[in-house]
Design an enzyme around this catalytic site. Sequence first.
Site, PDB file in Angstrom:
ATOM      1  N   HIS A  23      82.905 -43.995  54.570  1.00 44.79           N
ATOM      2  CA  HIS A  23      82.338 -42.727  54.111  1.00 44.79           C
ATOM      3  C   HIS A  23      82.073 -41.752  55.251  1.00 44.79           C
ATOM      4  O   HIS A  23      81.837 -40.575  55.017  1.00 44.79           O
ATOM      5  CB  HIS A  23      81.082 -42.950  53.262  1.00 44.79           C
ATOM      6  CG  HIS A  23      79.837 -43.273  54.032  1.00 44.79           C
ATOM      7  ND1 HIS A  23      79.360 -44.556  54.180  1.00 44.79           N
ATOM      8  CD2 HIS A  23      78.949 -42.492  54.681  1.00 44.79           C
ATOM      9  CE1 HIS A  23      78.239 -44.540  54.875  1.00 44.79           C
ATOM     10  NE2 HIS A  23      77.964 -43.290  55.205  1.00 44.79           N
ATOM     11  N   ASP A  45      83.328 -50.316  52.489  1.00 44.14           N
ATOM     12  CA  ASP A  45      82.857 -49.129  53.204  1.00 44.14           C
ATOM     13  C   ASP A  45      83.084 -49.260  54.706  1.00 44.14           C
ATOM     14  O   ASP A  45      82.202 -48.967  55.510  1.00 44.14           O
ATOM     15  CB  ASP A  45      81.376 -48.869  52.914  1.00 44.14           C
ATOM     16  CG  ASP A  45      80.939 -47.468  53.372  1.00 44.14           C
ATOM     17  OD1 ASP A  45      81.824 -46.610  53.581  1.00 44.14           O
ATOM     18  OD2 ASP A  45      79.726 -47.246  53.523  1.00 44.14           O
ATOM     19  N   SER A 105      75.175 -43.932  60.197  1.00 42.79           N
ATOM     20  CA  SER A 105      76.230 -44.680  59.529  1.00 42.79           C
ATOM     21  C   SER A 105      77.395 -44.965  60.464  1.00 42.79           C
ATOM     22  O   SER A 105      77.888 -44.083  61.158  1.00 42.79           O
ATOM     23  CB  SER A 105      76.750 -43.898  58.317  1.00 42.79           C
ATOM     24  OG  SER A 105      75.953 -44.105  57.206  1.00 42.79           O
TER      25      SER A 105
END
Length: 396
Positions: free
Chosen positions: A132, A165, A246
């Site tokens: 992402h 992910d 992230s």
Amino acid sequence: MTDYETRPIMPPPAPYGEQPPPRRGRGPITASVLVGALVLGGGAGVAGAAAWQEWGGDGSATNGGTGSSASIPVADTGDSPAPAGSVEQVAAEVLPSVVKINVVGEEQGQPASGSGSGIILSEDGTILTNNHVVELAEGGGEISVSFENGDEAAAEILGADPLTDTAVIRAEDVSGLTEATIGKSGNLDIGQSVVAVGAPFGLDSTVTSGIVSALDRPVSVGTDAEGQSTTYPAIQTDAAINPGNSGGPLVDMSGAVVGINSSIRTTGESTGQGGSIGLGFAIPMDEVMPVVEQMLAGDTPTHARLGISVSDVEQQAGELPSEGAQVQEVTPGSTADDAGLERGDVITRIDDTLITGADSLVATIRSYRPGDEVTLTYRRGGDEERTTLVLDSDAS
């Protein structure tokens, strides 16, 4: 048929902060607000200094207007070496292996941008991050990587896997980078100290510390167009993780990467990107490394599957909640079909792992590889049954 819960996935009352597309465009807005606050603080500091020069003349300290000067003693304690196993020592070791990733592209036909973090896997620029973080660049966008020493380089996507992910990118025309040490997430214990490194809100080379709050926490952060969920058995930590962390590493106190920081829980009280409330989640390295190795080899990632769709256990009026994942549909010819599973069965364990709901089952199966043998415990009509089966693959 893929392994995912059949009930609609509604936005949780406390949504995960670092999620795929819907939130991606908000990062720069939050960062600009933050920069504005910093500029304002700097302006106030300059104004204060100007006023002091105006009122204090030559800037010397005065005592009650008597004209006598005062000197404030300064203690020079020296810069002692970082103790082994300290956060300071871990930070010094890990920071050169962490990068900031900037991405620009289009979202729904409009220009968009975002940023995240990454983990250096090879000295020639192979970098691990979240899908992402970089998916905005798919289809013509651009990726740039900023290293700890201030250097920058363009990068391209080598492989991406939405179901876990994860993504692997390569920085162009670089060499001599410091590779991260990949550790074993299976060695973690609840209460163990960990350190998170990344670029929260674009502030690169940020280090936070905390402990492992929980292990194998089922975390679901959305579904793809085919209804397959991004769900994994997360490492939960109270180390401060914010938007922009992230893709960065969660490391143990030896400096080994044990997880990829990927999502946070927020209170849901703000309309903007939420901040850390001590509930951060990282993808464990043991579960994701086989997928990473497939991407590095240029292969399409594969995942284990049972061949069923499930939901949380249906509750009858007046009954107490019951744990487990209830089978809603069995794919003909699948390993679950061969093992005799039926609609209505409630799966309660995979090997020694307790299954608490649909997300728990999906996360647990994702921790295995196609071809692994597992023992499945389930309830049928009040009786407990067990069966052993070999997990299927989602490879086409």
